[in-house]
Design a protein around this motif. Structure first.
Motif, PDB file in Angstrom:
ATOM      1  N   ALA A  65      51.437  29.950 -26.255  1.00 10.90           N
ATOM      2  CA  ALA A  65      50.813  29.673 -27.559  1.00 10.90           C
ATOM      3  C   ALA A  65      51.748  29.957 -28.730  1.00 10.90           C
ATOM      4  N   ASP A  66      52.479  31.084 -28.670  1.00  9.41           N
ATOM      5  CA  ASP A  66      53.371  31.453 -29.767  1.00  9.41           C
ATOM      6  C   ASP A  66      54.834  31.164 -29.455  1.00  9.41           C
ATOM      7  N   ASP A  67      55.108  30.535 -28.317  1.00  4.92           N
ATOM      8  CA  ASP A  67      56.468  30.204 -27.889  1.00  4.92           C
ATOM      9  C   ASP A  67      57.371  31.439 -27.929  1.00  4.92           C
ATOM     10  N   ILE A  68      56.940  32.489 -27.233  1.00  8.52           N
ATOM     11  CA  ILE A  68      57.666  33.756 -27.178  1.00  8.52           C
ATOM     12  C   ILE A  68      58.209  33.942 -25.766  1.00  8.52           C
ATOM     13  N   THR A  69      59.485  34.356 -25.685  1.00  8.01           N
ATOM     14  CA  THR A  69      60.103  34.653 -24.402  1.00  8.01           C
ATOM     15  C   THR A  69      60.487  36.126 -24.366  1.00  8.01           C
ATOM     16  N   ILE A  70      60.118  36.800 -23.286  1.00  7.54           N
ATOM     17  CA  ILE A  70      60.398  38.212 -23.107  1.00  7.54           C
ATOM     18  C   ILE A  70      61.299  38.364 -21.887  1.00  7.54           C
ATOM     19  N   ARG A  71      62.359  39.173 -22.041  1.00  6.33           N
ATOM     20  CA  ARG A  71      63.272  39.458 -20.933  1.00  6.33           C
ATOM     21  C   ARG A  71      63.406  40.973 -20.790  1.00  6.33           C
ATOM     22  N   THR A  72      63.343  41.446 -19.542  1.00  9.28           N
ATOM     23  CA  THR A  72      63.490  42.876 -19.264  1.00  9.28           C
ATOM     24  C   THR A  72      63.845  43.046 -17.792  1.00  9.28           C
ATOM     25  N   GLN A  73      64.093  44.275 -17.380  1.00 11.09           N
ATOM     26  CA  GLN A  73      64.387  44.546 -15.969  1.00 11.09           C
ATOM     27  C   GLN A  73      63.160  45.032 -15.207  1.00 11.09           C
ATOM     28  N   SER A  74      62.151  45.538 -15.924  1.00 10.99           N
ATOM     29  CA  SER A  74      60.938  45.999 -15.252  1.00 10.99           C
ATOM     30  C   SER A  74      59.783  46.040 -16.244  1.00 10.99           C
ATOM     31  N   ILE A  75      58.626  45.519 -15.824  1.00 13.64           N
ATOM     32  CA  ILE A  75      57.440  45.506 -16.683  1.00 13.64           C
ATOM     33  C   ILE A  75      56.206  45.554 -15.788  1.00 13.64           C
ATOM     34  N   THR A  85      53.183  46.233 -20.039  1.00  9.76           N
ATOM     35  CA  THR A  85      53.757  47.474 -20.563  1.00  9.76           C
ATOM     36  C   THR A  85      55.147  47.659 -19.972  1.00  9.76           C
ATOM     37  N   CYS A  86      56.091  48.027 -20.823  1.00  8.45           N
ATOM     38  CA  CYS A  86      57.472  48.247 -20.398  1.00  8.45           C
ATOM     39  C   CYS A  86      57.991  49.496 -21.095  1.00  8.45           C
ATOM     40  N   ASP A  87      58.538  50.442 -20.324  1.00  6.97           N
ATOM     41  CA  ASP A  87      59.107  51.654 -20.905  1.00  6.97           C
ATOM     42  C   ASP A  87      60.578  51.476 -21.258  1.00  6.97           C
ATOM     43  N   GLY A  88      61.235  50.547 -20.615  1.00  6.67           N
ATOM     44  CA  GLY A  88      62.668  50.350 -20.811  1.00  6.67           C
ATOM     45  C   GLY A  88      62.987  49.373 -21.929  1.00  6.67           C
ATOM     46  N   GLU A  89      64.188  48.825 -21.863  1.00  8.08           N
ATOM     47  CA  GLU A  89      64.657  47.894 -22.885  1.00  8.08           C
ATOM     48  C   GLU A  89      64.071  46.500 -22.652  1.00  8.08           C
ATOM     49  N   VAL A  90      63.691  45.858 -23.741  1.00  2.00           N
ATOM     50  CA  VAL A  90      63.119  44.515 -23.677  1.00  2.00           C
ATOM     51  C   VAL A  90      63.703  43.680 -24.814  1.00  2.00           C
ATOM     52  N   THR A  91      63.916  42.398 -24.534  1.00  2.00           N
ATOM     53  CA  THR A  91      64.369  41.459 -25.560  1.00  2.00           C
ATOM     54  C   THR A  91      63.285  40.412 -25.741  1.00  2.00           C
ATOM     55  N   MET A  92      62.899  40.161 -26.984  1.00  2.00           N
ATOM     56  CA  MET A  92      61.859  39.184 -27.294  1.00  2.00           C
ATOM     57  C   MET A  92      62.458  38.132 -28.219  1.00  2.00           C
TER      58      MET A  92
END
Length: 126
Positions: A65-75, A85-92
């Motif tokens: 809906a908002d054209d959002i991409t999330i990248r992380t190593q664990s979620i 929910t992610c405790d580590g680093e995330v890129t949006m």
């Protein structure tokens, strides 16, 4: 009336089911939830004693809906609260190249809610 249940559909190259409380392990996973979001990860563990799925390894989630991409190593996907929910680093990434890098992340896509514990870096597009 009852709200319509929207299952999380997963496809995996390999599925391992343990007889103990450990749950189910999926490898080389792609997933989607109706027209809300889709994504992929190297592995996912679905706990048999909860309604959580831990997605790990090059996790990519695209919220439509908002054209959002999330990248992380664990979620973690929580089926009960329908949240990530992610405790580590995330890129949006969203819009025409706006990027946020953060530590700690919480999202409820259906409510358009995105929370970050600490913003590490941000880049806005023109």
């Amino acid at each position: 009336g009852q709200p319509e249940e929207k299952p999380l559909s997963l496809k995996a190259q390999k599925i391992t089911i343990w007889s103990s409380q450990r749950g189910t392990m999926l490898e080389n996973v792609s997933f989607e939830r109706s027209d809300e979001f889709s994504g992929s990860c190297t592995s996912a563990v679905i706990r048999s004693d909860s309604r959580h799925a831990v997605l790990s390894g090059d996790v990519l989630i695209h919220q439509n809906a908002d054209d959002i991409t999330i990248r992380t190593q664990s979620i973690v996907w929580d089926q009960d609260t329908e949240s990530f929910t992610c405790d580590g680093e995330v890129t949006m990434q969203y819009g025409q190249g706006t990027t946020l890098k953060a530590l700690g992340f919480y999202a409820k896509f259906d409510e358009g809610l995105y929370e970050f514990a600490q913003i590490l870096e941000g880049r806005m597009s023109e």
